[in-house]
Motif scaffolding. Structure first.
Motif, PDB file in Angstrom:
ATOM      1  N   MET A  55     -19.987 -78.283  -8.294  1.00 16.89           N
ATOM      2  CA  MET A  55     -19.442 -77.824  -9.570  1.00 16.89           C
ATOM      3  C   MET A  55     -19.477 -76.302  -9.659  1.00 16.89           C
ATOM      4  SD  MET A  55     -20.469 -78.535 -13.531  1.00 16.89           S
ATOM      5  CE  MET A  55     -19.560 -80.045 -13.749  1.00 16.89           C
ATOM      6  N   ASP A 101     -13.831 -76.498 -11.682  1.00 19.39           N
ATOM      7  CA  ASP A 101     -13.130 -77.579 -10.992  1.00 19.39           C
ATOM      8  C   ASP A 101     -13.641 -78.948 -11.412  1.00 19.39           C
ATOM      9  OD1 ASP A 101     -15.565 -77.250  -9.705  1.00 19.39           O
ATOM     10  OD2 ASP A 101     -14.674 -76.616  -7.819  1.00 19.39           O
ATOM     11  N   SER A 102     -14.834 -79.035 -11.985  1.00 18.94           N
ATOM     12  CA  SER A 102     -15.384 -80.321 -12.411  1.00 18.94           C
ATOM     13  C   SER A 102     -15.823 -80.294 -13.871  1.00 18.94           C
ATOM     14  CB  SER A 102     -16.594 -80.688 -11.543  1.00 18.94           C
ATOM     15  OG  SER A 102     -16.258 -80.694 -10.179  1.00 18.94           O
ATOM     16  N   GLU A 156     -15.300 -83.316 -16.223  1.00 18.02           N
ATOM     17  CA  GLU A 156     -16.057 -84.538 -15.991  1.00 18.02           C
ATOM     18  C   GLU A 156     -17.287 -84.616 -16.892  1.00 18.02           C
ATOM     19  OE1 GLU A 156     -16.854 -84.625 -11.792  1.00 18.02           O
ATOM     20  OE2 GLU A 156     -14.726 -84.419 -11.314  1.00 18.02           O
TER      21      GLU A 156
END
Length: 149
Positions: free
Chosen positions: A40, A58-59, A62
């Motif tokens: 992450m 990028d994460s 989530e």
């Protein structure tokens, strides 16, 4: 209890391209650019003088419940400046494609210009001349003292 808005996750397709855009063209400061946990990466950037940052990751989506917003889907993000003509000149000098300022009314707070990031997330810049003599953090502290007093 105070609730402060300090970070807004921003959906982008390319973290490096977005970081470079906000740093080089808009003038945001890069506060964090690292892998905060395995897999992450977070890039957090703050506009000069602001108490609120944007976060690119990028994460990052989530970690939050609900749908993942599409890159370019955020519209109406707003920055405030005390002198829109000076801000316009600075942004143009940095190479940002920003609209000319438009004054919608003579009142303070009624002049705006606009730009988009490489993904199409839309920003407004509002002139609020009062901020030159009364920064928001000072005004909020004064109001809080009055409420407590």
């Amino acid at each position: 209890m105070d609730f402060t808005l300090e970070v807004i996750p921003l959906p982008v397709t390319d973290i490096d391209r977005a970081r470079d855009f906000y740093r080089d063209k808009v003038g945001f400061h890069v506060d964090i650019d690292q892998e905060v946990m395995p897999g992450m990466r977070i890039v957090q950037l703050t506009p000069p003088g602001s108490g609120c940052s944007i976060a690119l990751g990028d994460s990052i989506w989530e970690m939050t419940p609900g749908p993942t917003p599409a890159p370019g889907s955020y519209q109406g993000l707003q920055l405030c400046v005390a002198d829109i003509k000076a801000a316009h000149a600075e942004l143009v000098e940095r190479g940002l494609d920003v609209s000319e300022p438009v004054q919608y009314a003579p009142d303070d707070g009624a002049t705006f210009m606009h730009f988009q990031d490489p993904d199409g997330n839309g920003w407004a810049v509002q002139e609020y001349r009062r901020r030159a003599t009364e920064p928001l953090h000072e005004l909020l502290a004064k109001l809080k003292r009055q409420q407590e007093g």
